[in-house]
Design a protein around this motif. Structure first.
Motif, short mmCIF file in Angstrom:
data_model
loop_
_atom_site.label_atom_id
_atom_site.label_comp_id
_atom_site.label_asym_id
_atom_site.label_seq_id
_atom_site.Cartn_x
_atom_site.Cartn_y
_atom_site.Cartn_z
N ALA A 80 -16.85 -5.09 10.29
CA ALA A 80 -16.62 -4.97 11.73
C ALA A 80 -15.81 -6.15 12.26
O ALA A 80 -14.88 -5.98 13.06
N GLU A 81 -16.12 -7.35 11.79
CA GLU A 81 -15.38 -8.53 12.22
C GLU A 81 -13.92 -8.46 11.78
O GLU A 81 -13.02 -8.83 12.54
N LEU A 82 -13.68 -7.98 10.58
CA LEU A 82 -12.32 -7.86 10.07
C LEU A 82 -11.51 -6.84 10.86
O LEU A 82 -10.35 -7.07 11.19
N ILE A 83 -12.13 -5.71 11.17
CA ILE A 83 -11.43 -4.68 11.94
C ILE A 83 -11.11 -5.20 13.34
O ILE A 83 -10.00 -5.04 13.84
N ALA A 84 -12.07 -5.85 13.97
CA ALA A 84 -11.87 -6.38 15.33
C ALA A 84 -10.77 -7.44 15.36
O ALA A 84 -10.06 -7.57 16.36
N GLY A 85 -10.60 -8.19 14.28
CA GLY A 85 -9.60 -9.26 14.23
C GLY A 85 -8.29 -8.89 13.58
O GLY A 85 -7.43 -9.76 13.38
N ALA A 86 -8.10 -7.62 13.25
CA ALA A 86 -6.87 -7.19 12.57
C ALA A 86 -5.63 -7.50 13.41
O ALA A 86 -5.66 -7.42 14.63
N LYS A 87 -4.53 -7.84 12.73
CA LYS A 87 -3.28 -8.19 13.39
C LYS A 87 -2.44 -6.97 13.75
O LYS A 87 -1.41 -7.10 14.38
N SER A 88 -2.84 -5.79 13.31
CA SER A 88 -2.12 -4.56 13.65
C SER A 88 -3.11 -3.56 14.23
O SER A 88 -4.31 -3.76 14.18
N ASP A 89 -2.57 -2.49 14.80
CA ASP A 89 -3.43 -1.40 15.26
C ASP A 89 -4.05 -0.74 14.04
O ASP A 89 -3.38 -0.51 13.04
N VAL A 90 -5.34 -0.43 14.12
CA VAL A 90 -6.06 0.13 12.98
C VAL A 90 -6.60 1.51 13.32
O VAL A 90 -7.13 1.73 14.41
N THR A 91 -6.46 2.43 12.37
CA THR A 91 -7.11 3.73 12.42
C THR A 91 -8.02 3.83 11.21
O THR A 91 -7.60 3.50 10.10
N LEU A 92 -9.26 4.26 11.42
CA LEU A 92 -10.20 4.48 10.32
C LEU A 92 -10.33 5.97 10.07
O LEU A 92 -10.52 6.75 11.01
N LEU A 93 -10.26 6.38 8.80
CA LEU A 93 -10.50 7.76 8.39
C LEU A 93 -11.71 7.76 7.48
O LEU A 93 -11.73 7.05 6.48
N CYS A 94 -12.73 8.53 7.84
CA CYS A 94 -14.00 8.54 7.09
C CYS A 94 -14.49 9.98 6.91
O CYS A 94 -13.89 10.92 7.42
N GLY A 95 -15.60 10.11 6.22
CA GLY A 95 -16.24 11.40 6.02
C GLY A 95 -17.74 11.22 6.02
O GLY A 95 -18.29 10.55 6.86
N HIS A 96 -18.40 11.80 5.06
CA HIS A 96 -19.82 11.63 4.75
C HIS A 96 -20.78 12.42 5.63
O HIS A 96 -21.78 12.91 5.14
N THR A 97 -20.53 12.55 6.92
CA THR A 97 -21.53 13.17 7.80
C THR A 97 -21.42 14.69 7.86
O THR A 97 -22.29 15.34 8.43
N HIS A 98 -20.35 15.24 7.32
CA HIS A 98 -20.13 16.70 7.33
C HIS A 98 -19.98 17.25 8.74
O HIS A 98 -20.16 18.44 8.96
N ARG A 99 -19.68 16.40 9.71
CA ARG A 99 -19.46 16.80 11.09
C ARG A 99 -18.22 16.08 11.60
O ARG A 99 -18.13 14.86 11.49
N PRO A 100 -17.26 16.80 12.18
CA PRO A 100 -16.06 16.12 12.68
C PRO A 100 -16.33 15.46 14.04
O PRO A 100 -16.99 16.02 14.90
N TYR A 101 -15.85 14.25 14.21
CA TYR A 101 -15.89 13.60 15.50
C TYR A 101 -14.93 12.43 15.48
O TYR A 101 -14.40 12.06 14.44
N GLN A 102 -14.72 11.84 16.64
CA GLN A 102 -13.86 10.68 16.74
C GLN A 102 -14.52 9.66 17.67
O GLN A 102 -15.35 10.01 18.50
N ALA A 103 -14.14 8.39 17.48
CA ALA A 103 -14.72 7.32 18.27
C ALA A 103 -13.74 6.16 18.33
O ALA A 103 -12.83 6.05 17.51
N LEU A 104 -13.93 5.29 19.30
CA LEU A 104 -13.23 4.01 19.37
C LEU A 104 -14.26 2.97 18.96
O LEU A 104 -15.34 2.89 19.55
N TRP A 105 -13.96 2.19 17.92
CA TRP A 105 -14.92 1.22 17.38
C TRP A 105 -14.19 -0.06 17.02
O TRP A 105 -13.25 -0.03 16.24
N LYS A 106 -14.61 -1.17 17.60
CA LYS A 106 -14.02 -2.49 17.32
C LYS A 106 -12.51 -2.48 17.55
O LYS A 106 -11.76 -3.17 16.86
#
Length: 136
Positions: A80-106
């Motif tokens: 979380a600290e690394l994502i929040a401090g990234a020098k570029s815009d970051v997009t995260l692509l994940c899975g695991h929950t078997h449900r599609p959704y989107q969020a803004l995080w860090k």
């Protein structure tokens, strides 16, 4: 190669980072110290206007209780600290929950993919399990 199978690709100016969070025979994930140091190096360089990070588990609670109990990633606080401090815009692509959704995080746009097939013993945990034609 033994150990995590992480990767970094430059695709037309977009940095694509893959993180292997697999813990054999477990539903939970892990980001090792070595992975987090490597990721920190990649995210601290401002050569790319945009970075896409791909990983299996979302690094935050999803609101899907069953999966949130399984969705633990060792090292998620440092991640979380690394994502929040990234020098570029970051997009995260994940899975695991078997449900599609989107969020803004860090400060990152996060997209979680739904499953291609149900993994709940053939019956989804919602609805009455019957398919209806012409329902819409």
């Amino acid at each position: 190669k033994s150990g995590p199978l992480d990767f970094n690709i430059d695709l037309d100016g977009v940095q694509i980072i893959g993180l292997d969070t697999l813990v054999e025979d477990e539903h939970t994930g892990r980001l090792t110290t070595e992975q987090l140091v490597w990721l920190g190096e990649k995210l601290s360089i401002n050569h790319h206007p945009h970075t896409v990070v791909i990983m299996h588990q979302a690094p935050f609670l999803t609101g899907v209780g069953f999966f949130d109990r399984l969705n633990k990633i060792e090292g998620h606080e440092q991640f979380a600290e690394l994502i929040a401090g990234a020098k570029s815009d970051v997009t995260l692509l994940c899975g695991h929950t078997h449900r599609p959704y989107q969020a803004l995080w860090k400060g990152a746009n996060c997209y979680v993919s739904g499953a291609l097939a149900s993994q709940f013993g053939g019956k989804d945990p919602f609805g009455d399990g019957k398919s209806q034609t012409g329902a819409f």
